[in-house]
Design a protein around this motif. Structure first.
Motif, short mmCIF file in Angstrom:
data_model
loop_
_atom_site.label_atom_id
_atom_site.label_comp_id
_atom_site.label_asym_id
_atom_site.label_seq_id
_atom_site.Cartn_x
_atom_site.Cartn_y
_atom_site.Cartn_z
N GLU A 1 40.18 44.11 40.92
CA GLU A 1 40.24 45.35 40.17
C GLU A 1 41.68 45.77 39.88
OE1 GLU A 1 37.84 48.27 42.20
OE2 GLU A 1 36.20 46.82 42.45
N VAL B 1 42.65 45.36 32.49
CA VAL B 1 41.42 45.12 31.74
C VAL B 1 41.67 45.36 30.26
CG1 VAL B 1 39.03 45.86 31.38
CG2 VAL B 1 39.98 45.74 33.70
N LYS C 1 39.38 45.69 27.08
CA LYS C 1 37.99 45.86 26.67
C LYS C 1 37.93 46.11 25.16
CE LYS C 1 34.00 48.90 27.54
NZ LYS C 1 34.04 49.69 26.30
N TYR D 1 42.03 49.08 28.96
CA TYR D 1 40.95 49.96 29.43
C TYR D 1 41.20 50.32 30.89
CZ TYR D 1 36.23 51.53 30.71
OH TYR D 1 35.16 52.26 31.16
N HIS D 2 41.02 51.61 31.20
CA HIS D 2 41.19 52.10 32.57
C HIS D 2 40.00 52.98 32.92
CE1 HIS D 2 45.40 50.76 32.48
NE2 HIS D 2 45.45 51.28 31.26
N ILE E 1 35.24 50.82 37.84
CA ILE E 1 35.20 49.38 37.58
C ILE E 1 34.77 48.62 38.84
CG2 ILE E 1 36.65 47.35 37.17
CD1 ILE E 1 38.17 48.97 35.12
N ASN E 2 33.82 47.72 38.67
CA ASN E 2 33.43 46.77 39.70
C ASN E 2 33.52 45.36 39.12
OD1 ASN E 2 32.67 47.85 42.30
ND2 ASN E 2 31.00 48.92 41.27
N ILE E 3 33.93 44.40 39.94
CA ILE E 3 34.04 43.01 39.48
C ILE E 3 33.37 42.11 40.52
CG2 ILE E 3 35.62 41.13 38.88
CD1 ILE E 3 37.66 43.46 38.23
N LEU F 1 32.25 42.22 34.94
CA LEU F 1 32.89 43.53 35.09
C LEU F 1 31.87 44.59 34.74
CD1 LEU F 1 36.39 44.70 33.99
CD2 LEU F 1 34.39 46.01 33.25
N THR G 1 31.22 48.80 34.25
CA THR G 1 31.80 50.12 34.08
C THR G 1 30.89 50.95 33.18
OG1 THR G 1 33.79 51.36 33.41
CG2 THR G 1 33.21 49.43 32.08
N THR H 1 37.19 41.34 28.09
CA THR H 1 35.75 41.32 27.87
C THR H 1 35.41 40.30 26.78
OG1 THR H 1 35.84 43.15 26.29
CG2 THR H 1 35.44 43.71 28.59
#
Length: 340
Positions: free
Chosen positions: A185, A189, A191, A196-197, A201-203, A218, A220, A238
């Motif tokens: 994380e 990112v 996107k 992107y913030h 966020i989970n990965i 990813l 969100t 992404t």
């Protein structure tokens, strides 16, 4: 109380205790017989030598779930005879994967108050090379094709991907230097073409292309995305929506993954799909049941994955191109690896 009354009372107590003991012995014998019957009907598992560099054909390694002294150990069978006797290594793992003479084994460590977890890097003989603390319950593990990188994902809160109340932690380690990225994380990112913030966020679910690039999921804002990771730029970009637990094909052109489908139960939302990375066309496989696993490519045309079974999980296969039907490959097994 007269002497006769005392003797009668003592005799009754002895008889009752004897009856209780007999019932307990019979119950234990019944359970043992049931266990023996289950083992007799299940796969044969014997202790032996397990290697990631077999010279006698292509091996298939799995976590053995058959009842008996070797339950949860990594075992091996010939890939062309998966129903045959299993050779048990003595190494127990909750999650496992291997490639190019390197293995990653996620283990539980018994504690006085609670269990903890660790990620153990193994050599070709399944001997420990290095270990790292894992922040939660193990769920995914992968090794890069070269064997130089290992990745794992754990739940740090919650214990299922089905809902939204969970959090994951994914780490990657370079086995040449033991440098660790302990939380993906921290990568930037991108996107839909823009930085992107977000705090949510989970990965999870890494699958390696090479020693520089990888894919992962990813999540969100209640959406999941396939992301392409780049170590050189430390970015996650992404690629496609509604992709979870990706698995890259041996030729690097397709991603197998579990996809949430409309109308499915919230507790069983996923079906197994394949995405063509050149055309970005996705297609369903012939497996119509719920898939909560990171599928493995058995070869360039066949997917291998776990489904619930009598003793935990069984391994099933299905063609990757949407044709054919699903077939059970092994009973009482999970976490497969073809250590190419």
């Amino acid at each position: 109380m007269t002497r006769t009354t005392r003797l009668v009372t003592l005799l009754v107590a002895v008889l009752l205790l004897g009856s209780v003991g007999t019932v307990a012995v019979l119950h234990a014998a019944h359970r043992s017989a049931m266990r023996d019957q289950q083992q007799a009907n299940g796969p044969t598992v014997r202790a032996g030598t397990v290697s990631l560099r077999s010279t006698a054909g292509r091996p298939l390694l799995v976590r053995n779930l058959a009842w008996g002294p070797h339950r949860d150990e990594i075992t091996t069978v010939p890939a062309d005879h998966p129903q045959g006797p299993r050779t048990a290594s003595g190494v127990k793992c909750l999650r496992f994967h291997a490639a190019a003479g390197t293995g990653i084994c996620l283990q539980s460590v018994r504690g006085a108050l609670q269990d903890t977890y660790r990620a153990v890097v193994l050599d070709a003989h399944l001997h420990e090379r290095h270990h790292f603390p894992a922040a939660g319950i193990p769920t995914r593990a992968r090794v890069s094709p070269s064997g130089h990188l290992v990745a794992w994902t754990v739940f740090v809160s919650g214990d299922s991907y089905a809902g939204t109340n969970f959090s994951t932690r994914t780490a990657i380690v370079d086995t040449r230097t033991w440098k660790m990225d302990n939380n993906l994380e921290t990568f930037d990112v991108i996107k839909d073409g823009r930085p992107y913030h977000a705090a949510d966020i989970n990965i999870w679910g890494v699958t390696f292309a090479d020693d520089t690039h990888f894919y992962a999921t990813l999540a969100t804002s209640r959406q999941t995305y396939l992301v392409r990771g780049d170590f050189a730029t430390r970015t996650l970009t992404t690629v496609h929506r509604n992709v979870e637990c990706p698995s890259l094909s041996p030729d690097g052109t397709r991603i197998a993954y579990k996809k949430r489908v409309k109308g499915a139960s919230p507790d069983a939302p996923w079906r197994l799909y394949v995405l063509d990375l050149r055309t970005m066309t996705e297609s369903a496989t012939a497996e119509r049941r719920n898939i909560d696993d990171q599928a493995l490519w058995a070869d360039g045309s066949t997917l291998l994955y776990a489904l619930p079974g009598d003793y935990g999980s069984d391994l099933w296969t299905v063609p990757a191109d949407g044709t054919g039907t699903a077939h059970r490959l092994m009973t009482s097994a999970v976490a497969p690896a073809y250590p190419r």
